[in-house]
Design a protein around this motif. Structure first.
Motif, PDB file in Angstrom:
ATOM      1  N   THR A  89       0.830  -1.202   0.000  1.00 51.35           N
ATOM      2  CA  THR A  89       0.000   0.000   0.000  1.00 51.35           C
ATOM      3  C   THR A  89       0.864   1.251   0.000  1.00 51.35           C
ATOM      4  N   ILE A  90       1.891   1.256   0.874  1.00 50.38           N
ATOM      5  CA  ILE A  90       2.780   2.422   0.910  1.00 50.38           C
ATOM      6  C   ILE A  90       3.421   2.623  -0.459  1.00 50.38           C
ATOM      7  N   SER A  91       3.916   1.536  -1.060  1.00 55.37           N
ATOM      8  CA  SER A  91       4.550   1.644  -2.375  1.00 55.37           C
ATOM      9  C   SER A  91       3.580   2.227  -3.388  1.00 55.37           C
ATOM     10  N   ALA A  92       2.335   1.720  -3.379  1.00 52.29           N
ATOM     11  CA  ALA A  92       1.363   2.176  -4.379  1.00 52.29           C
ATOM     12  C   ALA A  92       1.114   3.668  -4.217  1.00 52.29           C
ATOM     13  N   VAL A  93       0.893   4.112  -2.973  1.00 55.10           N
ATOM     14  CA  VAL A  93       0.606   5.531  -2.744  1.00 55.10           C
ATOM     15  C   VAL A  93       1.800   6.385  -3.167  1.00 55.10           C
ATOM     16  N   MET A  94       2.999   5.964  -2.760  1.00 57.53           N
ATOM     17  CA  MET A  94       4.176   6.770  -3.058  1.00 57.53           C
ATOM     18  C   MET A  94       4.481   6.776  -4.548  1.00 57.53           C
ATOM     19  N   ASN A  95       4.250   5.639  -5.214  1.00 59.04           N
ATOM     20  CA  ASN A  95       4.484   5.612  -6.659  1.00 59.04           C
ATOM     21  C   ASN A  95       3.517   6.533  -7.386  1.00 59.04           C
ATOM     22  N   TRP A  96       2.276   6.570  -6.874  1.00 59.20           N
ATOM     23  CA  TRP A  96       1.293   7.470  -7.470  1.00 59.20           C
ATOM     24  C   TRP A  96       1.759   8.921  -7.299  1.00 59.20           C
ATOM     25  N   TYR A  97       2.286   9.250  -6.096  1.00 61.76           N
ATOM     26  CA  TYR A  97       2.789  10.592  -5.846  1.00 61.76           C
ATOM     27  C   TYR A  97       3.984  10.883  -6.758  1.00 61.76           C
ATOM     28  N   ASN A  98       4.854   9.878  -6.902  1.00 59.47           N
ATOM     29  CA  ASN A  98       6.035  10.035  -7.754  1.00 59.47           C
ATOM     30  C   ASN A  98       5.628  10.364  -9.188  1.00 59.47           C
ATOM     31  N   GLU A  99       4.580   9.648  -9.683  1.00 62.17           N
ATOM     32  CA  GLU A  99       4.088   9.916 -11.029  1.00 62.17           C
ATOM     33  C   GLU A  99       3.673  11.377 -11.162  1.00 62.17           C
ATOM     34  N   SER A 100       3.040  11.898 -10.080  1.00 58.95           N
ATOM     35  CA  SER A 100       2.486  13.245 -10.187  1.00 58.95           C
ATOM     36  C   SER A 100       3.571  14.315 -10.110  1.00 58.95           C
ATOM     37  N   VAL A 101       4.720  14.048  -9.481  1.00 58.98           N
ATOM     38  CA  VAL A 101       5.736  15.103  -9.407  1.00 58.98           C
ATOM     39  C   VAL A 101       6.837  14.948 -10.454  1.00 58.98           C
ATOM     40  N   LYS A 102       6.930  13.760 -11.067  1.00 59.13           N
ATOM     41  CA  LYS A 102       8.097  13.589 -11.942  1.00 59.13           C
ATOM     42  C   LYS A 102       7.949  14.416 -13.233  1.00 59.13           C
ATOM     43  N   LEU A 103       9.087  14.669 -13.827  1.00 62.21           N
ATOM     44  CA  LEU A 103       9.130  15.515 -15.021  1.00 62.21           C
ATOM     45  C   LEU A 103       8.223  14.923 -16.097  1.00 62.21           C
ATOM     46  N   LYS A 104       7.275  15.775 -16.599  1.00 58.10           N
ATOM     47  CA  LYS A 104       6.401  15.265 -17.646  1.00 58.10           C
ATOM     48  C   LYS A 104       7.137  15.375 -18.987  1.00 58.10           C
ATOM     49  N   GLU A 105       7.371  14.223 -19.589  1.00 55.22           N
ATOM     50  CA  GLU A 105       8.067  14.252 -20.886  1.00 55.22           C
ATOM     51  C   GLU A 105       7.027  14.153 -21.982  1.00 55.22           C
ATOM     52  N   ARG A 106       7.071  15.115 -22.852  1.00 59.97           N
ATOM     53  CA  ARG A 106       6.065  15.073 -23.915  1.00 59.97           C
ATOM     54  C   ARG A 106       6.732  14.878 -25.261  1.00 59.97           C
TER      55      ARG A 106
END
Lengths: 339, 420
Positions: free
Chosen positions: B403-420
């Motif tokens: 659960t911790i991993s899932a939540v933190m990975n979701w947060y990581n997705e939201s802050v990481k550099l958006k590559e377009r």
């Protein structure tokens, strides 16, 4: 990674279960040593002395069994166990027997799959408090903080006692007697509760034992005795009758000083003769030789000698025989006949 | 000239499984898989067989029998007649409590120390280095036991407060004793009461309506505040002048909250020395404090290193550019460096949160009743169900970690550099 942990646990479980199926007597003989589970240190019952040699009342039972089976009272490997680890150690085959202030209860005998072979100390749960608190009864302990060894029957008795008397308390779980002593002396708990004999032994090691009292209430029955794994009845018989031999020896007046004389030749008392192997074949029935009981008694003396030497009134622990006197003297210590 | 020869298209022969490089790797993998499965099967059947020989068939019925023991720190109501399942639930909540508190404190400590370690001030950076190396290189179990010993041996007993050897701090409201810290608790004289969920089952719990009301008002206030900020932003973009709104934004959060508190009759219950112990107030046991402090200081040291690495990973040109724009050093750190460093920091931070949570299973060393202490300790000991309780424990920790991993990975997705 997760999977390997799971496998590891299963391996442990399967090895553990595998070991217990074999005949313990053969294992002990092949090893040349008896693995005996004892406490992590309770002066008088089982504790290493200044030279690291284990001594005490429970240790005496271990040594007697080793002497009976292997012929050497020192062929014992003492395995210190906590209240939490003791049953796993016995069930997994890490120890051959447990002589560790363990209370005989139905669920341990039946559900945990152990066999209690007898009782070597009739005890009850008490409370140790410091005198300056001015508490005279356990019922005055409403709201007190209580140090308690986790994984013991005392933990359950404590809950029952306070519930039955409708008073509140705050349990502080601790793992070993030493931790309990430290917390109690630092005042992190108001009272320390365990078997009254354990409290007496703990108090004896305090700087000023007279500043602490054991409250008069004994809130439970705690028959303490050695136990073995369920299922290996031959081994259970050996431990049971070794304990009985120590008890009968006191009753019949066999001591470590006169045993040489009594076992040299058959005497007038047939029961002594049978026990010491000068008559009959009791040893053979147990799968041992004729001198087994003689060696067991010589290891540390009979039941009364072990009691007097380790926890009796002349020692700092100063426990009276009380319930643990021979049945002829009004106590509960009683051995079935050797015949 | 090289020629590429087509693979031999002839008929498939069994020996090709071993001698043909196209099939060999697959053969090896299949053999290894079969071997692994056989080992697994042997272990499982052996365990089942041996348990059956002992007469201990796996069963989870014990979870529904009365536990019989008391638990000192319980976040929900519990007594010794409740089931082992409920005792385990108390333990689980205690585990989660110390894990959440620990993660928060460790993050704060880690970020502060990590930044300080890069400070140009020699003493500050050296002191931070000493902290990091000291905590990182000593096993956490020793820290837990050590902090507990300090708490027990140095702080006064409750008795000392009666004789006047010790006094309560913060205007007679907080008592610091060697049994823990007693702080005032919030109470409501016109309480709305509780809602009971799940009736009388082992998983029952009460929800305080007072708390729900306060939370609702707080969230509504914050949302209104965000709306006001949006309008201010819009005005600023349209006219170039930003209206002064901070007093409004503060007001919509605080005033309704205070009004609701007044309606509910909020007051503080102070701890009082009665009998052997302080009564009333909230009791923070020293087992919780010791475990929380040790875990957060220990994990904080690791997080400090991660933060330092994250900051060093941001190119120096960013600092210089921020300086050239006239930003002061602390604003450069919070506006330029940390947001970029965060992208490097988050993934290793996740594994440190997981470590902290798993390390909380050392709680029994100080008598903190976490799930290892209740389910894996007393319940296991009183029922003798080693295999079942350990399997359950592993499942619980696995679930928490995932659960911790899932939540933190979701947060990581939201802050990481958006590559377009």
């Amino acid at each position: 990674m997760k999977k390997s942990v799971f496998l590891g646990a299963l391996t442990v479980a399967s090895i553990a279960a595998g070991a217990s199926a074999a005949a313990t007597l053969d294992d002990v003989k092949a090893r040349g040593k008896l693995n005996c589970g004892v406490t992590t240190g309770l002066v008088g019952f089982a504790a290493p002395d200044a030279n690291g040699k284990w001594e005490g009342f429970d240790v005496g039972v271990c040594r007697a069994v080793a002497a009976a089976v292997l012929g050497d009272a020192n062929a014992v490997e003492f395995v210190p166990t906590t209240g939490k680890t003791r049953f796993t150690a016995l069930a997994s085959g890490e120890v051959d027997m447990l002589a560790r202030n363990t209370t005989w209860t139905l669920s341990r005998d039946v559900d945990l799959k152990f066999d209690f072979v007898g009782v070597n100390y009739y005890d009850g749960q008490g409370f140790l408090v410091s005198k300056e608190m001015g508490v005279s009864s356990a019922k005055d302990l409403d709201g007190a903080t209580v140090c308690i060894q986790t994984g013991t029957t005392t933990e359950l008795n404590l809950a029952d006692f306070f519930r039955a008397n409708n008073i509140s308390y705050e349990p502080v779980p601790i793992e070993t007697n030493a931790e309990g002593q430290q917390q109690y002396l630092a005042g992190a708990c108001d009272t320390y509760t365990t078997d009254a004999s354990g409290l007496a032994a703990t108090r004896a090691t305090f700087e000023d034992p007279s500043a602490h009292v054991v409250l008069p209430e004994i809130i439970s029955k705690e028959p303490l005795g050695p136990l073995v794994r369920h299922g290996d009845n031959e081994w259970g018989d050996i431990v049971r009758w070794t304990l009985n031999a120590l008890i009968s020896a006191e009753e019949l007046g066999i001591t470590s000083t006169n045993i040489g004389e009594l076992s040299a030749a058959p005497g007038d008392n047939p029961e002594i003769n049978r026990m010491l192997g000068t008559e009959g074949n009791l040893g053979e029935m147990l799968g041992l030789d004729a001198d087994w009981a003689k060696r067991a008694i010589m290891a540390g003396g009979n039941y009364g000698e072990l009691f007097a030497k380790n926890i009796g009134e002349s020692t700092p622990i100063a426990l009276a025989r009380g319930l643990n006197a021979q049945w002829k003297d009004g106590g509960l210590i009683y051995s079935p006949p050797f015949r | 000239m090289t020629t590429i020869t087509d693979p031999h298209q002839g008929q498939f022969r069994l020996s090709m499984l071993l001698y043909d490089s196209r099939y060999r790797s697959m053969t090896i993998q299949i053999v290894a898989l079969i071997g692994f499965l056989m080992l697994l099967g042997w272990l499982l059947s052996n365990t089942a067989q041996n348990l059956a020989d002992l007469g201990k068939e796996p069963s989870f019925r014990f979870m529904f029998e009365p536990a019989g023991y008391d638990i000192n720190q319980r976040l929900l109501e519990y007594d010794s007649q409740d089931t082992h399942l409920r005792a385990s639930l108390m333990g689980l909540l205690n585990t989660l409590l110390v894990a959440v508190l620990g993660c928060i404190a460790a993050t704060i400590i880690g970020v502060v120390i990590g930044v300080l370690r890069l400070s140009p001030n020699w003493i500050i950076s050296r002191l931070s280095a000493v902290y990091v190396e000291g905590f990182r290189n000593v096993p956490v179990l020793l820290w837990i036991v050590f902090i507990m010993a300090i708490l027990i041996e140095t702080l006064p007993q409750p008795r000392a407060f009666r004789s006047g050897d010790a006094t309560m701090s913060f205007w007679e409201s907080v008592a610091v004793t060697n049994r823990g810290v007693y702080i005032p608790e919030p109470l409501f004289s016109r309480s709305l009461g509780d809602v009971h969920v799940f009736g009388a089952s082992s998983l029952r719990f009460d929800v305080s309506l007072d708390l729900l009301a306060l939370l609702a008002v707080l969230i509504a206030g914050i949302l209104t505040s965000v709306l006001i900020k949006r309008r201010a932003d819009a005005t600023q973009e349209a006219t170039g002048v930003r209206p002064r709104t901070w007093h409004w934004r503060l007001g919509v959060v605080v005033v309704p909250f205070l009004v609701v508190m007044g309606i509910l009759g909020f007051y503080l219950g102070y701890p009082e020395l009665k009998g052997f112990n302080f009564r009333g107030g909230t009791h923070l046991r020293n087992s919780l404090i010791a475990l929380w402090l040790a875990l957060s200081l220990y994990t904080g040291a690791f997080i400090a290193e991660i933060v330092r690495a994250g900051i060093l990973a941001v190119s120096k040109g960013q600092t210089e550019a921020a300086g050239a724009l006239g930003l002061r050093p602390n604003r450069t750190m919070s506006l330029v460096i940390l947001p970029q460093a965060l992208r490097v920091i988050i993934p290793p931070l996740i594994s440190n949160y997981l470590n902290l949570t798993k390390n909380s299973s050392l709680a029994i060393a100080v008598g903190y009743m976490d799930i290892t202490g209740t389910l894996g300790g007393i319940t296991m000991n009183q029922t003798g169900r080693e295999l079942e309780t350990v399997l359950l424990l592993m499942l619980v920790y696995l679930a928490i970690s995932l659960t911790i991993s899932a939540v933190m990975n979701w947060y990581n997705e939201s802050v990481k550099l958006k590559e377009r």
